[in-house]
Scaffold this motif. Structure first.
Motif, PDB file in Angstrom:
ATOM      1  N   PRO A  91      15.740 -12.547  54.868  1.00  0.00           N
ATOM      2  CA  PRO A  91      15.731 -12.309  53.411  1.00  0.00           C
ATOM      3  C   PRO A  91      15.348 -10.874  53.099  1.00  0.00           C
ATOM      4  O   PRO A  91      14.536 -10.257  53.800  1.00  0.00           O
ATOM      5  CB  PRO A  91      14.684 -13.307  52.884  1.00  0.00           C
ATOM      6  CG  PRO A  91      14.591 -14.338  53.950  1.00  0.00           C
ATOM      7  CD  PRO A  91      14.844 -13.647  55.248  1.00  0.00           C
ATOM      8  N   LYS A  92      15.914 -10.320  52.024  1.00  0.00           N
ATOM      9  CA  LYS A  92      15.642  -8.949  51.642  1.00  0.00           C
ATOM     10  C   LYS A  92      14.753  -8.938  50.405  1.00  0.00           C
ATOM     11  O   LYS A  92      15.035  -9.608  49.415  1.00  0.00           O
ATOM     12  CB  LYS A  92      16.944  -8.211  51.344  1.00  0.00           C
ATOM     13  CG  LYS A  92      16.734  -6.732  51.073  1.00  0.00           C
ATOM     14  CD  LYS A  92      18.067  -5.994  50.921  1.00  0.00           C
ATOM     15  CE  LYS A  92      17.824  -4.502  50.721  1.00  0.00           C
ATOM     16  NZ  LYS A  92      19.111  -3.771  50.572  1.00  0.00           N
ATOM     17  N   CYS A  93      13.673  -8.160  50.476  1.00  0.00           N
ATOM     18  CA  CYS A  93      12.741  -8.064  49.345  1.00  0.00           C
ATOM     19  C   CYS A  93      12.864  -6.700  48.689  1.00  0.00           C
ATOM     20  O   CYS A  93      13.146  -5.693  49.358  1.00  0.00           O
ATOM     21  CB  CYS A  93      11.303  -8.274  49.836  1.00  0.00           C
ATOM     22  SG  CYS A  93      10.992  -9.931  50.477  1.00  0.00           S
ATOM     23  N   TYR A  94      12.637  -6.671  47.357  1.00  0.00           N
ATOM     24  CA  TYR A  94      12.694  -5.427  46.597  1.00  0.00           C
ATOM     25  C   TYR A  94      11.347  -5.225  45.893  1.00  0.00           C
ATOM     26  O   TYR A  94      10.494  -6.111  45.845  1.00  0.00           O
ATOM     27  CB  TYR A  94      13.814  -5.477  45.538  1.00  0.00           C
ATOM     28  CG  TYR A  94      15.189  -5.695  46.120  1.00  0.00           C
ATOM     29  CD1 TYR A  94      15.973  -4.624  46.563  1.00  0.00           C
ATOM     30  CD2 TYR A  94      15.720  -6.987  46.216  1.00  0.00           C
ATOM     31  CE1 TYR A  94      17.237  -4.825  47.071  1.00  0.00           C
ATOM     32  CE2 TYR A  94      16.982  -7.189  46.741  1.00  0.00           C
ATOM     33  CZ  TYR A  94      17.739  -6.104  47.166  1.00  0.00           C
ATOM     34  OH  TYR A  94      18.992  -6.307  47.677  1.00  0.00           O
ATOM     35  N   THR A  95      11.189  -4.026  45.337  1.00  0.00           N
ATOM     36  CA  THR A  95       9.984  -3.713  44.566  1.00  0.00           C
ATOM     37  C   THR A  95      10.394  -3.337  43.152  1.00  0.00           C
ATOM     38  O   THR A  95      11.575  -3.082  42.872  1.00  0.00           O
ATOM     39  CB  THR A  95       9.203  -2.553  45.202  1.00  0.00           C
ATOM     40  OG1 THR A  95      10.002  -1.362  45.170  1.00  0.00           O
ATOM     41  CG2 THR A  95       8.837  -2.887  46.641  1.00  0.00           C
ATOM     42  N   ILE A  96       9.375  -3.242  42.273  1.00  0.00           N
ATOM     43  CA  ILE A  96       9.681  -2.910  40.886  1.00  0.00           C
ATOM     44  C   ILE A  96      10.175  -1.474  40.749  1.00  0.00           C
ATOM     45  O   ILE A  96      10.952  -1.152  39.845  1.00  0.00           O
ATOM     46  CB  ILE A  96       8.440  -3.160  40.004  1.00  0.00           C
ATOM     47  CG1 ILE A  96       8.823  -3.029  38.521  1.00  0.00           C
ATOM     48  CG2 ILE A  96       7.319  -2.207  40.369  1.00  0.00           C
ATOM     49  CD1 ILE A  96       7.724  -3.453  37.585  1.00  0.00           C
ATOM     50  N   ASP A  97       9.759  -0.628  41.668  1.00  0.00           N
ATOM     51  CA  ASP A  97      10.238   0.749  41.639  1.00  0.00           C
ATOM     52  C   ASP A  97      11.632   0.871  42.224  1.00  0.00           C
ATOM     53  O   ASP A  97      12.401   1.771  41.835  1.00  0.00           O
ATOM     54  CB  ASP A  97       9.270   1.652  42.418  1.00  0.00           C
ATOM     55  CG  ASP A  97       7.889   1.685  41.786  1.00  0.00           C
ATOM     56  OD1 ASP A  97       7.822   1.596  40.534  1.00  0.00           O
ATOM     57  OD2 ASP A  97       6.895   1.781  42.522  1.00  0.00           O
ATOM     58  N   ALA A  98      11.976  -0.015  43.162  1.00  0.00           N
ATOM     59  CA  ALA A  98      13.320  -0.008  43.750  1.00  0.00           C
ATOM     60  C   ALA A  98      13.853  -1.431  43.716  1.00  0.00           C
ATOM     61  O   ALA A  98      13.930  -2.112  44.755  1.00  0.00           O
ATOM     62  CB  ALA A  98      13.262   0.537  45.181  1.00  0.00           C
ATOM     63  N   PRO A  99      14.209  -1.928  42.533  1.00  0.00           N
ATOM     64  CA  PRO A  99      14.626  -3.334  42.425  1.00  0.00           C
ATOM     65  C   PRO A  99      16.061  -3.529  42.892  1.00  0.00           C
ATOM     66  O   PRO A  99      16.796  -2.566  43.125  1.00  0.00           O
ATOM     67  CB  PRO A  99      14.509  -3.607  40.925  1.00  0.00           C
ATOM     68  CG  PRO A  99      14.780  -2.295  40.289  1.00  0.00           C
ATOM     69  CD  PRO A  99      14.222  -1.251  41.221  1.00  0.00           C
ATOM     70  N   GLY A 100      16.405  -4.790  43.055  1.00  0.00           N
ATOM     71  CA  GLY A 100      17.791  -5.121  43.350  1.00  0.00           C
ATOM     72  C   GLY A 100      18.599  -5.155  42.061  1.00  0.00           C
ATOM     73  O   GLY A 100      18.759  -4.141  41.379  1.00  0.00           O
ATOM     74  N   LEU A 101      19.092  -6.320  41.711  1.00  0.00           N
ATOM     75  CA  LEU A 101      19.833  -6.480  40.467  1.00  0.00           C
ATOM     76  C   LEU A 101      18.858  -6.492  39.292  1.00  0.00           C
ATOM     77  O   LEU A 101      17.820  -7.147  39.339  1.00  0.00           O
ATOM     78  CB  LEU A 101      20.634  -7.788  40.511  1.00  0.00           C
ATOM     79  CG  LEU A 101      21.451  -8.133  39.264  1.00  0.00           C
ATOM     80  CD1 LEU A 101      22.529  -7.093  39.017  1.00  0.00           C
ATOM     81  CD2 LEU A 101      22.073  -9.516  39.424  1.00  0.00           C
ATOM     82  N   VAL A 102      19.183  -5.756  38.210  1.00  0.00           N
ATOM     83  CA  VAL A 102      18.352  -5.678  37.011  1.00  0.00           C
ATOM     84  C   VAL A 102      19.141  -6.269  35.828  1.00  0.00           C
ATOM     85  O   VAL A 102      20.293  -5.888  35.616  1.00  0.00           O
ATOM     86  CB  VAL A 102      17.922  -4.232  36.695  1.00  0.00           C
ATOM     87  CG1 VAL A 102      17.132  -4.176  35.392  1.00  0.00           C
ATOM     88  CG2 VAL A 102      17.096  -3.680  37.847  1.00  0.00           C
TER      89      VAL A 102
END
Length: 927
Positions: A247-258
């Motif tokens: 699974p791939k995780c993102y952060t609020i500074d570098a999010p995935g789909l917005v």
């Protein structure tokens, strides 16, 4: 449609049904069961075509399971996909049999047209095989005849068999589901064990996504998180089940789909209401609420979206997606919802350290508010401090304090803390809707509106919010559980999600601010009471010390204009009984306002006068409410406001004036000002009435005194001259001889008796009546009365008769009694028609009184009879029939009879005659 087939033998039909039902119970293999069932139906029903297919709910299609046809055809073994408008789908959804007249040309079942043409099938029947509300298959029967119908017997026979077949298929499906079903309890217990091994949020979210993927087996599982300040969802995690990658995780500074909430408002609304979203091919109850943008971003044909909530606040959502259309099972939807709830419980939005830091900030803020309330005497400065700290803590831009204005059914902005852009709105806000009012009263915490464009709460204030460029609001009642008299608003110019902690903090601050609001209310009430008291004292003192009507009205209008600071105060007055009014007094301080004192105002049609008289208390109106006739005598600018109040004293008194106060369109009449106007108007009305009555009575007294003096002087002069002439007649020189002398002496004695009676009046009854107790036989009284009234009876050609069988002695002031009886006889004669009848009835009443009644054939106004019975109106200024003859004479007769101890009444009998009834006192024997 009526079938042409002959009705079957009942006994044979019953045997066939029993045979088929036994077949359904005992056959376990589905293919052999369907084949045997169709054979039996073919033998019993004689249809050319018999076809049965199983309905697959997930794929929304019907799969051929068996058939009997005149000749083989490859299409009979096909799988038929159901489409909207298809007759087969119609039967599946509605679950009712359907008759097809010609299967060869019916466009709504096009997949069967060519096959029916080749098999020479025309009329057809489609029966659903259903268990309760679940359809398991379709039975199609075709005939070579066009529009083949069905008899009631056949319908019952087929329905019974289809129902039994549906029971078999239902049990079979339950068995398969039991064998294939996963236990969600086991999977959930395993997930909880895994979550307890890690404190990292991303790791926990990965385990949650993997658990859902293993149980539901979708193509993707994604977790979206809500950013409250930017008010957007951002992709925090994605798990692709068909790929071996982790699974791939993102952060609020570098999010995935917005996904901004403004683009998917429907999704946000449903998730905030704790409603999951399910999209499938034939299962899309909430699809109408989903924006197309949401489906485009996820690129999924079927999905389950469940919210992640913490204490009712939306944290984010889990999206379970499939690239192919499918119907999600109940277990899958339930498991996803349960796991999302578990995620909200196990992953709070803030850590323990953050909670402690927030608690310390809130404590400092509350301590500062309490200290300021205790030390600061200026409530405005205290609210300034509270607003500054709250806006800084909650990252808000507006802080408003509103107080309920019961006088105008709305709210007043008591305090406003603004940041750029600096905008002002009207200080008067409209009343809340009943739903919002009850919501603020019942809610123990603050009410959050995250996006005004997507929320209907506080709808009545929407224009005020737009004027302030506000998009999100946090509102709270300062006294939860009570009516929202004070409301605090914290707002931001952009949409955002208010946290539960922010709502709790605002509620705690609001409860402290409620002390300030309560003190302010008490001070306002005290000031208003003092102002009202001083105004009333000044007004009463001025009104009570004024004894001229013109001066009274001038002083009252001037005082009212000063107290209300109004540019126009006018008094319209009239006399009771008049048909027109005039403007008596005008106090105008501006050229735009005025009233014409020369205009004649009709009382019956003028709007101001009629509106005021029909209203109890002051009536607020606007210039636009006045009709053209009213605008002809009173002037004011457009949108100006007027206050009308009738000068009333009592409910039974007739008003004779209207007070008018006017001001510009932005004027608002406060409650204590309306009370002041009411009190002054009532006092002015009573004072005017008092002066009017005094003037009326003084005028009547002067007139009656002059009349009495004049008539008394004439009577005195007539008495003097009569005595002089009688002395001359008594002189022997002037006396005649014989019979003439005797008659002259008799006439002199009679005149002397008359003169003595007149002398009593002249000397003893100059300015007041006195009683003279005398007695006389009733017969003598009646004879004198009839002799005196006889000329009037003869001139009217009346038939008069006295009915008397007793000769009692009448006691009392005989002169006054005779005058009263004579007045009543004269009135009876005058109102009687010519050749009418007049009767005098004498009847003893007990031992001390007797009744003398005069009946005639005349008529008399009903109002006069009513006034005689009940007396003059309560309002002495209202004209009455007792003020003019004959009512005045009857009223005087009534007064005189009561003074001599008798009674008088005038009434209309049932036969239409008028009866004048007098009760007289009978003298005791020996007197």
């Amino acid at each position: 449609m009526v079938s042409t087939l002959p009705s079957p033998n009942p006994e044979r039909r019953l045997a066939a049904l029993a045979r088929i039902l036994k077949l359904l119970r005992e056959t376990e293999d589905l293919d052999r069961l369907v084949s045997s069932l169709l054979d039996n139906l073919k033998e019993e029903l004689h249809y050319s075509l018999l076809w049965f297919g199983l309905y697959e709910r997930v794929q929304h299609q019907v799969v051929s399971q068996g058939f009997l046809a005149p000749k083989p055809h490859r299409s009979l073994k096909s799988t038929f996909a159901l489409a909207p408008g298809d007759l087969m789908e119609q039967v599946v959804i509605q679950q009712r049999p359907l008759i097809i007249n010609d299967l060869r040309i019916e466009p709504r079942i096009a997949a069967w047209n060519e096959m029916a043409q080749q098999l020479a099938i025309q009329g057809a029947l489609i029966f659903p095989v259903r268990h309760r509300d679940i359809c398991y298959g379709l039975l199609i029967m075709g005939s070579e005849h066009w529009g083949q119908g069905i008899t009631n017997s056949d319908r019952t026979f087929i329905s019974t068999i289809c129902s039994a077949l549906a029971d078999v298929l239902h049990k079979r499906e339950q068995t398969l589901q039991t064998e294939q079903r996963k236990d969600p309890g086991v999977a959930l217990a395993s997930l909880i064990d895994q979550l307890q091994t890690s404190d990292d949020r991303d790791t926990q979210l990965i385990k949650i996504a993997q658990s859902i993927a293993g149980f539901v087996r979708p193509d993707r599982v994604r977790v979206f998180w809500l950013e409250p300040d930017k008010f957007e969802f951002w992709e925090r995690l994605i798990l692709r089940t068909k790929q071996a990658r982790a699974p791939k995780c993102y952060t609020i500074d570098a999010p995935g789909l917005v996904m901004p909430v403004s683009e998917i408002r429907g999704v946000y609304q449903l998730l905030s209401k704790q409603q999951p979203l399910v999209v499938g091919e034939a299962q899309s109850a909430n699809t109408a609420a989903l924006p197309d943008r949401f489906l485009q971003l996820l690129k999924a044909e079927a999905l389950i979206v469940v919210p992640i909530l913490e204490q009712g606040s939306l944290l984010g959502f889990i999206s379970v997606e499939s690239d192919l259309a499918q119907v999600w099972s109940d277990d899958s939807r339930s498991y996803c919802k349960t796991v999302a709830n578990l995620a909200g419980l196990m992953m709070p939005t803030v850590s323990a350290a953050e909670v402690q830091r927030q608690s310390e900030q809130e404590m400092q803020l509350l301590t500062g508010v309490v200290r300021s309330i205790q030390s600061e005497s200026d409530w405005h400065q205290t609210l300034e401090m509270c607003g500054e700290n709250l806006c800084q803590t909650l990252d808000a831009q507006q802080f408003l304090v509103l107080m309920h204005d019961a006088e105008h059914d709305g709210y007043q902005v008591m305090f406003q803390k603004r940041t750029l852009p600096r905008k002002r709105v009207s200080s008067a806000w409209p009343a809340l809707d009943e739903v919002d009012w009850q919501m603020l009263e019942d809610s123990p915490t603050a009410i959050a509106i995250n996006d005004l464009a997507n929320d209907l709460k506080l709808l009545a204030w929407r224009e005020n919010f737009e004027a302030l460029d506000l998009q999100s609001v946090l509102a709270c009642n300062v006294t939860p559980g009570n009516v929202p008299e004070g409301i605090i608003l914290v707002a931001s110019p952009h949409p955002r999600q208010w946290s539960t902690a922010a709502g709790h903090l605002l509620q705690q601050v609001a409860q402290q601010i409620s002390l300030i609001l309560r003190q302010w209310q008490l001070q306002q009430q005290t000031n208003q009471q003092e102002d009202l008291y001083s105004s009333i004292q000044w007004g009463l003192r001025t009104l009570q010390q004024t004894f001229h009507l013109e001066q009274l009205e001038e002083s009252a209008c001037q005082y009212l204009s000063d107290v209300l600071d109004a540019p126009l105060v006018a008094l319209v007055n009239w006399q009771v009984g008049d048909h027109h009014a005039k403007v008596g007094r005008v106090i105008s301080r501006h050229v735009d306002f005025g009233a014409d004192q020369d205009s004649v105002i009709p009382l019956s049609s003028d709007a101001i006068i009629n509106w005021a008289q029909q209203t109890d208390g002051p009536l607020p109106v606007t210039w636009e409410d006045f009709p053209p006739d009213t605008r002809a005598w009173i002037t004011g600018p457009p949108n100006s406001k007027f206050l009308l109040v009738a000068l009333k004293t009592a409910d039974k008194h007739v008003p004779n004036g209207v007070w008018i106060v006017a001001d510009r369109g932005d004027r608002r009449w406060s409650n204590h000002q309306l009370t002041l106007v009411s009190v002054l108007a009532r006092q002015l009305a009573w004072s005017r009435r008092h002066l009017d009555i005094v003037d009326l009575l003084l005028e009547r007294q002067e007139s009656l005194e002059a009349l009495n003096w004049y008539k008394h002087q004439r009577l005195n002069e007539a008495h003097r001259q009569l005595k002089v002439n009688l002395s001359r007649l008594s002189d022997p020189i002037t006396q005649g001889k014989g019979l003439t002398a005797q008659r002259q002496l008799q006439l002199v004695r009679q005149l002397n008796t008359l003169t003595n009676g007149i002398e009593n009046v002249v000397t003893q009854e100059t300015w007041e009546l006195r009683k003279h107790q005398q007695t006389t036989p009733l017969i003598s009284l009646l004879n004198r009365l009839m002799d005196r009234v006889n000329p009037l009876i003869q001139s009217q050609h009346l038939w008069a008769k006295v009915h008397n069988e007793s000769n009692v002695i009448i006691a009392g002031d005989l002169e006054k009694i005779e005058f009263v009886l004579y007045e009543l006889m004269v009135a009876a004669c005058q109102r009687s028609p010519e050749h009418g009848r007049l009767d005098i009835w004498c009847r003893p009443l007990e031992r001390t009184h007797m009744e003398l009644a005069i009946t005639d054939d005349g008529d008399i106004p009903r109002q006069l009879l009513k006034d005689l019975k009940h007396g003059r109106p309560d309002d002495i200024l209202v004209p009455s029939l007792l003020d003019i003859p004959p009512g005045l004479h009857f009223s005087i007769c009534n007064t005189l009879i009561k003074q001599v101890g008798g009674e008088f009444s005038l009434q209309k009998l049932e036969d239409g005659r008028i009866m004048s009834r007098v009760v007289l006192t009978v003298a005791h024997k020996g007197k």
